[in-house]
Design an enzyme around this catalytic site. Sequence first.
Site, PDB file in Angstrom:
ATOM      1  N   HIS A  87      -0.381  10.609   0.371  1.00  0.00           N
ATOM      2  CA  HIS A  87      -1.709  10.574   0.992  1.00  0.00           C
ATOM      3  C   HIS A  87      -2.259  11.993   1.139  1.00  0.00           C
ATOM      4  O   HIS A  87      -3.417  12.268   0.798  1.00  0.00           O
ATOM      5  CB  HIS A  87      -1.632   9.920   2.370  1.00  0.00           C
ATOM      6  CG  HIS A  87      -1.607   8.428   2.349  1.00  0.00           C
ATOM      7  ND1 HIS A  87      -2.407   7.678   1.515  1.00  0.00           N
ATOM      8  CD2 HIS A  87      -0.880   7.530   3.086  1.00  0.00           C
ATOM      9  CE1 HIS A  87      -2.177   6.391   1.734  1.00  0.00           C
ATOM     10  NE2 HIS A  87      -1.252   6.275   2.664  1.00  0.00           N
ATOM     11  N   HIS A 141       5.541   8.688   0.670  1.00  0.00           N
ATOM     12  CA  HIS A 141       4.282   7.935   0.740  1.00  0.00           C
ATOM     13  C   HIS A 141       3.243   8.731   1.523  1.00  0.00           C
ATOM     14  O   HIS A 141       2.084   8.875   1.080  1.00  0.00           O
ATOM     15  CB  HIS A 141       4.553   6.584   1.407  1.00  0.00           C
ATOM     16  CG  HIS A 141       3.337   5.763   1.681  1.00  0.00           C
ATOM     17  ND1 HIS A 141       2.940   4.719   0.874  1.00  0.00           N
ATOM     18  CD2 HIS A 141       2.419   5.815   2.685  1.00  0.00           C
ATOM     19  CE1 HIS A 141       1.839   4.169   1.362  1.00  0.00           C
ATOM     20  NE2 HIS A 141       1.506   4.821   2.471  1.00  0.00           N
ATOM     21  N   GLU A 142       3.625   9.266   2.688  1.00  0.00           N
ATOM     22  CA  GLU A 142       2.671  10.017   3.513  1.00  0.00           C
ATOM     23  C   GLU A 142       2.287  11.342   2.855  1.00  0.00           C
ATOM     24  O   GLU A 142       1.131  11.768   2.935  1.00  0.00           O
ATOM     25  CB  GLU A 142       3.259  10.261   4.908  1.00  0.00           C
ATOM     26  CG  GLU A 142       3.627   8.998   5.680  1.00  0.00           C
ATOM     27  CD  GLU A 142       2.481   8.010   5.817  1.00  0.00           C
ATOM     28  OE1 GLU A 142       1.313   8.417   5.701  1.00  0.00           O
ATOM     29  OE2 GLU A 142       2.752   6.816   6.030  1.00  0.00           O
ATOM     30  N   HIS A 167      -3.996   3.968  -1.169  1.00  0.00           N
ATOM     31  CA  HIS A 167      -3.128   2.815  -1.396  1.00  0.00           C
ATOM     32  C   HIS A 167      -3.456   2.159  -2.736  1.00  0.00           C
ATOM     33  O   HIS A 167      -4.625   1.957  -3.070  1.00  0.00           O
ATOM     34  CB  HIS A 167      -3.283   1.804  -0.261  1.00  0.00           C
ATOM     35  CG  HIS A 167      -2.714   2.281   1.034  1.00  0.00           C
ATOM     36  ND1 HIS A 167      -3.385   2.216   2.233  1.00  0.00           N
ATOM     37  CD2 HIS A 167      -1.517   2.858   1.323  1.00  0.00           C
ATOM     38  CE1 HIS A 167      -2.635   2.709   3.191  1.00  0.00           C
ATOM     39  NE2 HIS A 167      -1.497   3.117   2.666  1.00  0.00           N
TER      40      HIS A 167
END
Length: 727
Positions: free
Chosen positions: A211, A207-208, A217
């Site tokens: 980014h 997830h990071e 998101h």
Amino acid sequence: MPSPSYNRHIIIASCFCCLLIFSSAARVPKASKKHLARVKQLLNDEAERHNTLIQSDSVTVFDDIQRNPNTGVHHDELAVNNADEYFQGDVDLSEQQVKIIEDQFTQGKREKRKIGRNPLYKKWDTRGPISFDYAESIPFQTRQKIRSAMLLWQQHTCLRFEEGGPNVDRLEFFDGGGCSSFVGRVGGTQGISISTPGCDVVGIISHEIGHALGIFHEQARPDQERHIAINYNNIPLSRWNNFQAVGENHAETYNLPYDTGSVMHYGPYGFASDPYTPTIRTLERVQQSTIGQRAGPSFLDYQAINMAYGCTESCADLPCLRNGYTHPNNCSMCACPEGLSGRYCEQVYPSNAQCGGVIFATKEVKYITSPNYPDKFPIDTECNWIIAAPIEGRVFMEFEGDFDFLCEDTCDKAYVEVKYHSDKRLTGARYCCSLLPKNRFISFKNEMIIIMRGYRSSGAGFKAKFWSNLGEPEGVSTPLPPTTAPLPEISETTQKPEPTTVQSTTTYTTAIPRRTAKKQFFTRKPITIPLTPLTSSSTTTESTTVSSTTQSTTWLPTEPSFATGETEITTASPTITLFPSLSTILPPINSLAGVLPSTQAPDIINSVLECGCGAWSEWQGECSQQCGGCGHRLRKRECKKEACRKEEKRPCNFSACPDGTNFLINNAEFHILWRGCCVGLFRSGDQCSALETESNPFFKIINSLLNIQDAKNNDTLIAKRMMRGEH
């Protein structure tokens, strides 16, 4: 005596080396808490204005949902972080990004987003791998998980990562007390905080990294209100900003559909005042337990990156079925949505247990179950079914009997998933826990995909009945959906045996388990598997009194087969495809259809194991300079290979030098200062810290002195000197 021109180039090269070294060594600073709070307040004010208009219409959608008190709390980054420290729960912002966002409010340009756009959010240069390093605070076990998360992105996109690479713009994983990342490339060394314990989960790390690659998101997309409702009544006012979208002029959705199964989506209870009432409600009610998964990126997450970075632009378009697209790492095959495989996504993905396959639905009710039902299924079970009705028909499905899976708010470890949409990229409705789903599912078209996963736990699983509104097709008919390329008429020969009473015995063929990254951290050579033709394999579909057998030949890696005893449940061998062969209308199908391509995405993450390096020594000696951030300390290690990095430097003493100091000559080092700070750093009070290259005034001056040919000649040389520690 050297010419003035020669001296000028020496000075310029020295300055440029300093710039590269220190812009990569010092992490880009985050925006101050004061500035971050100002942006959050602007978002809160807008959310309050917006909520005044819609709250009366949307609040009722939460009345019928209450958290099951027996449900385990799903772990994600929001459970670790202090929300006051971050933008949207886990996003870091630079001072420049804060200013641009504030300007957008002032100018009244409020749009929404998926992938970051310039100038606020920048993409990485894909002409080479993305360099990354670890801070000392990251333990060995967490580093392995970071590599595993990187391999997920690397295997499904064209992006590559290189540990210890030479690029100035780079990632550094460190323990900052939470899980966070900047969005996109911000210039210089940008940190990704992975706290241990807490954030050291492959799904959270992916997830990071998402980014950092430029993904926002999912719940903040422009079409948010067509897919989810926000329960502002259950969110503290100071947290409303976490549910607002940020400008479309800052982002691009690439016309990809909203994905409730994205690894970038919030879970249902994020920032809840009342932990038993959700803050996010999916408007498709059956998707409520799908949102918030942290197992890994979804098919659409990968596709977003592939489109953003033009990963398939050099490939010809293939006639991929079921919403697949040309694979970014193998132009001769398609990347297929979850549950599908084959060169053109024409096959079901092989299961790793007694389950799965392709089954035709008729007006007669048939059944599928998890393995061993009603006894417990094996841990780490993976099952995939395609249920196909006649071409104009629909598939209907209901669950019945015992239902038992691991129970969490978000179903991402052990669950059954129903993919009923016509767009097979979309994550389906996921169910876990022990409450029997009461819904009747109806496919949008003539196919439904059922996926069952049993990671980390075991349970009774599920039993489901299915049927179609139309009967068995009479002759030549195919449930394949329309493709992007015209296909000629397809025919199939079916053997129809005499009516007989069916014995409740089914033979299965073990399929190849899904490959995972955890055992392939540093695989560099292509993996090949010996193949054995399975000639005239057959599958039996049970009905009340008639058995019909369809014969086909399928190439699969050699695996043993086994037989089961009596069973009440109808299923199909996971290795058999009941669809007509495409071999006569398309190029030959990849002999490894159903598994990842044998020509694997090149793994260029450097391994300490390959170099045979020992442990790093302690940082040695005093800092080589007293101020300005120009100095460094050194540590060493022994390596078997000369090409491996044996020395590492890190900057030190970041206090600004006294006013009027323009250069430092000490310990055989020469450094030019800019306002008391070494070139590549900028002054903030009495400290020197990193500054983005594009905004560095001294860099602009240096750049203006270099003509185009100088830049070309010096670029590679300087990079090599940097890696040798020559500056």
